[in-house]
Scaffold this active site. Structure first.
Site: not given
Ligand SMILES: Cc1ncc(COP(=O)(O)O)c(C=O)c1O
Length: 318
Positions: A155
């Site tokens: 991330k």
């Molecule tokens: C690009 C992206 N994909 C998927 C997600 C979903 O991830 P999560 O369920 O861990 O928040 C996020 C979330 O924040 C994201 O920024």
């Protein structure tokens, strides 16, 4: 209420002291990584439950590894710091916790090695991030970043330019949200959310190899679908036109929560209303994250405040 403290450089400081230099590497080049963690207020328990905070910090440590950021904390310490922060800010509602680990060097030069790192955590009140009553999505003209360009499984702050391009294009063209394809043309994910489809009675989601962020919510829903609905989710490549053929589609993520999609590229999903699986998954999810399901509460919800004995619950509720 607005948060009045944050955690930065190893200590809790007033929010207005949370500043970085204009020369900070992470600001200049996007060399940081972050998490978004939700805390849900449970009125009856007078409690905030932090949802799957452990898994979020485990992912943060994996993102740090990709960026060669060394974080001087264990997952348990990160959880403790977050709980302390929420207590200090005395939040009494739904919140969003955002830890960021970043290259803190003030030097010019694009690289990852040989730079100093810093870390901070903020907390703030947060309601719904996007509409959860039925989205009209477009397939974006922007392709999802590739694992060998900017790894989507981490991330990474800079990677969110990709999401921002797609999101703004969608909104400015009159849609609610974007669905991005990989360079090979397969469905990847939303701008900040994973995607599920119900197609021919089967629950599908793009595989981890489709340049997705491996979402904590995605994992949660696969488990809820299996345990609550008796459905196994198939992780596979998904074609663009399967979006047009699907009986149901929903986006999911910590921010997005569970957001049913009712139209894609001007085509209704089935009859253009929220389908039964999406609705059940959404309702179950909100019960689980608010700590209303004791089994899942023990498994996934971390309480922030001292727990009130069950015998006193009714007094609080009244
Ligand atoms: C690009 C992206 N994909 C998927 C997600 C979903 O991830 P999560 O369920 O861990 O928040 C996020 C979330 O924040 C994201 O920024």
């Amino acid at each position: 209420m607005v948060a009045n403290e944050l955690f930065m450089n190893g200590e809790f400081v007033p929010a207005e002291h949370g500043m970085i230099s204009v020369h900070t590497h992470g600001f200049a080049y996007g060399t940081g990584c972050f998490e978004g963690i939700r805390g849900y207020w449970n009125e009856q328990d007078q409690q905030i439950y932090l949802f799957r905070i452990r898994e979020h910090f485990e992912r943060l440590l994996r993102s740090c590894k990709v960026l060669q950021i060394s974080l001087p904390y264990t997952v348990d310490q990160l959880i403790d710091i977050s709980i302390e922060l929420v207590r200090r800010n005395d939040h009494r509602g739904d919140i969003y916790i955002k830890p960021i680990a970043y290259k803190a060097d003030l030097s010019i030069g694009v690289r990852l090695h040989g730079l100093s790192d810093d870390f901070l955590i903020t907390s703030q009140p947060m309601g719904n991030y996007i509409d959860i009553t039925g989205l009209h999505c477009c397939v974006s003209s922007w392709r999802r970043i590739d694992d060998n360009a900017i790894p989507a499984r981490a991330k990474i702050c800079g990677a969110y330019v990709n999401s921002a391009l797609a999101k703004s294009e969608a909104i400015q063209n009159g849609f609610d949200e974007a669905i991005m394809l990989t360079h090979e043309g397969h469905v990847s994910e939303g701008s900040a959310a994973n995607i599920f489809l119900l197609l021919n009675g089967e629950l599908l989601t793009p595989a981890p190899t489709e340049n997705i962020l491996l979402g904590v919510t995605r994992d949660t829903l696969m488990e809820l679908a299996r345990r609550e609905l008796g459905r196994t989710t198939r992780e596979r490549q998904v074609n663009r036109t399967e979006l047009y053929a699907a009986d149901e589609i929903f986006l999911c993520g910590t921010g997005v929560q569970i957001a049913p999609v009712v139209r894609v590229d001007h085509r209704p999903v089935a009859d253009g209303t929220i389908g039964p699986i999406s609705r059940t998954i959404q309702e179950t999810y909100f019960d689980v994250v608010r700590g209303r399901r004791p089994g899942y509460r023990t498994q996934w919800c971390t309480p922030v405040y001292a727990e009130i004995p069950a015998s006193e619950h009714s007094e609080v509720a009244n």
